[in-house]
Design a protein around this motif. Structure first.
Motif, PDB file in Angstrom:
ATOM      1  N   SER A  62     -14.040  -1.667   1.758  1.00 32.05           N
ATOM      2  CA  SER A  62     -14.269  -1.449   0.325  1.00 32.05           C
ATOM      3  C   SER A  62     -15.650  -1.943  -0.079  1.00 32.05           C
ATOM      4  CB  SER A  62     -13.189  -2.166  -0.492  1.00 32.05           C
ATOM      5  OG  SER A  62     -11.926  -1.578  -0.273  1.00 32.05           O
ATOM      6  N   MET A  80       0.851  -1.202   0.000  1.00 35.17           N
ATOM      7  CA  MET A  80       0.000   0.000   0.000  1.00 35.17           C
ATOM      8  C   MET A  80       0.879   1.242   0.000  1.00 35.17           C
ATOM      9  SD  MET A  80      -2.717   1.336   2.902  1.00 35.17           S
ATOM     10  CE  MET A  80      -1.436   1.816   4.051  1.00 35.17           C
ATOM     11  N   THR A 107       0.899   5.674   0.038  1.00 43.62           N
ATOM     12  CA  THR A 107       0.116   6.844   0.408  1.00 43.62           C
ATOM     13  C   THR A 107       0.797   8.099  -0.108  1.00 43.62           C
ATOM     14  OG1 THR A 107       1.232   7.122   2.537  1.00 43.62           O
ATOM     15  CG2 THR A 107      -0.747   5.738   2.509  1.00 43.62           C
ATOM     16  N   SER A 134      -4.467   7.330  -0.647  1.00 43.95           N
ATOM     17  CA  SER A 134      -3.991   5.952  -0.492  1.00 43.95           C
ATOM     18  C   SER A 134      -4.480   5.104  -1.660  1.00 43.95           C
ATOM     19  CB  SER A 134      -4.522   5.358   0.820  1.00 43.95           C
ATOM     20  OG  SER A 134      -4.296   3.963   0.874  1.00 43.95           O
ATOM     21  N   ASP A 135      -3.646   4.155  -2.076  1.00 40.75           N
ATOM     22  CA  ASP A 135      -4.060   3.240  -3.154  1.00 40.75           C
ATOM     23  C   ASP A 135      -4.596   1.919  -2.617  1.00 40.75           C
ATOM     24  OD1 ASP A 135      -1.803   1.935  -2.264  1.00 40.75           O
ATOM     25  OD2 ASP A 135      -0.710   2.033  -4.164  1.00 40.75           O
ATOM     26  N   ALA A 136      -4.822   1.840  -1.297  1.00 40.28           N
ATOM     27  CA  ALA A 136      -5.190   0.566  -0.669  1.00 40.28           C
ATOM     28  C   ALA A 136      -6.508   0.003  -1.198  1.00 40.28           C
ATOM     29  CB  ALA A 136      -5.267   0.726   0.844  1.00 40.28           C
ATOM     30  N   GLN A 137      -7.398   0.876  -1.663  1.00 40.12           N
ATOM     31  CA  GLN A 137      -8.711   0.409  -2.116  1.00 40.12           C
ATOM     32  C   GLN A 137      -8.895   0.537  -3.627  1.00 40.12           C
ATOM     33  OE1 GLN A 137     -10.554   2.909   1.090  1.00 40.12           O
ATOM     34  NE2 GLN A 137     -11.904   1.152   1.313  1.00 40.12           N
ATOM     35  N   ARG A 184      -9.115   0.762   5.708  1.00 42.17           N
ATOM     36  CA  ARG A 184      -9.020   0.630   4.250  1.00 42.17           C
ATOM     37  C   ARG A 184      -8.790  -0.835   3.887  1.00 42.17           C
ATOM     38  NH1 ARG A 184      -6.123   5.868   4.700  1.00 42.17           N
ATOM     39  NH2 ARG A 184      -7.303   7.413   3.504  1.00 42.17           N
ATOM     40  N   HIS A 185      -9.631  -1.719   4.430  1.00 46.81           N
ATOM     41  CA  HIS A 185      -9.505  -3.138   4.124  1.00 46.81           C
ATOM     42  C   HIS A 185     -10.662  -3.581   3.218  1.00 46.81           C
ATOM     43  CE1 HIS A 185     -12.539  -3.310   7.186  1.00 46.81           C
ATOM     44  NE2 HIS A 185     -11.691  -3.199   8.194  1.00 46.81           N
TER      45      HIS A 185
END
Length: 291
Positions: free
Chosen positions: A18, A1, A3, A84-87, A13-14
């Motif tokens: 999502s 991940m 940011t 963030s690119d987590a999702q 952000r899990h």
């Protein structure tokens, strides 16, 4: 991940979060007038669209589908930005949309200035402090072409506490949690009425004109009572762990789980007794002046 900066976001952000964001998309569109792009914005003129604080990208994916169905041959550009690119969707599922890291509190690179017919934001209620809303608005306006539109939907936290129907349940333990969720975010610097704060920020920007605030209330949709309840329950579940741990109300993950489940049971009990946690969303619209 990866940011693009340090944020104050209270939500996780899990994968489950999502799924919650994707679940609420159509519900929020229905509450806010039923159109993903506000009806006052001419859709046929949209050839470049940006979604800021995109999360999973569900809004801009919906917009791409809508506009493609209107005119499959028209060339359009779609950009989705988030801190963030987590999702972000997997690359194979991004469908021609450019997903990029950017913190909206910081100016965007000049390559994106004067590029977009529509810039959209939704639900930064858990992510910004009061002065930062003006920062973000002032950073979004340069993205717009002259005559381009800003559309931003967000929540008024105080509306969920002040709703007249909530007074009947003032002594129910579920209201302790409703107040806790709002007060912790307000004490961390968030405004009690986010749409009004966005509206004031947009009105103060001399490059925006035709700025309006449309307010929508879930109580005006009695057919969606059960969806409102599920929406708040899912939001409870997402926010509570972070809030309980940040405030020191619990010390361990195990204690957090027990306390979260107890508070969810209080909410479910209130539902059985007739409580509907209504509140309002506001949509701020503005247009960049022609120069």
């Amino acid at each position: 991940m990866a940011t693009a900066g340090q944020d104050n976001y209270f939500l996780p952000r899990h994968k489950d979060e999502s799924n919650r964001l994707n679940f609420q998309h159509k519900f929020l569109v229905d509450i806010c007038g039923g159109s993903t792009i506000h009806e006052s914005i001419p859709k046929d003129n949209l050839t470049a669209i940006a979604d800021v604080a995109t999360g999973t990208g569900v809004w801009i994916q919906d917009v791409k589908s809508i506009l493609t169905a209107r005119d499959p041959e028209k060339a359009r550009k779609y950009y989705a930005f988030d801190i963030s690119d987590a999702q972000f969707p997997d690359p194979a599922a991004q469908d021609g949309i450019v997903f990029a890291l950017h913190d909206g509190r910081q100016p965007f690179p000049e390559e994106f200035h004067n590029q977009f017919d529509l810039v959209h934001v939704r639900l930064l209620v858990s992510g910004l402090k009061t002065p930062e809303y003006k920062q973000v608005v002032d950073n979004l306006v340069p993205l717009l072409k002259p005559g381009g539109y800003l559309q931003w939907e967000d929540l008024s936290m105080e509306s969920f506490i002040n709703y007249e129907g909530a007074q009947e349940f003032a002594d129910h333990p579920c209201m302790d949690t409703m107040k806790l969720i709002c007060e912790v975010q307000i004490n961390a610097g968030a405004p009690a009425n986010v749409p009004q704060t966005i509206y004031e920020a947009a009105k103060s920007n001399s490059d925006l004109t035709d700025v309006v605030l449309n307010v929508y209330n879930t109580k005006d949709h009695p057919d969606k009572t059960e969806i409102v309840r599920q929406w708040i329950l899912k939001t409870f579940d997402s926010l509570l762990s972070s809030i309980l741990l940040r405030t020191g109300m619990v010390a361990t993950e195990e204690e957090c789980k027990k306390e979260r489940e107890k508070r969810k049971e209080h909410l479910l009990d209130s539902y059985q007794k007739g409580y509907v946690p209504h509140g309002s969303l506001g949509m701020v619209l503005g247009r960049k002046v022609q120069k």
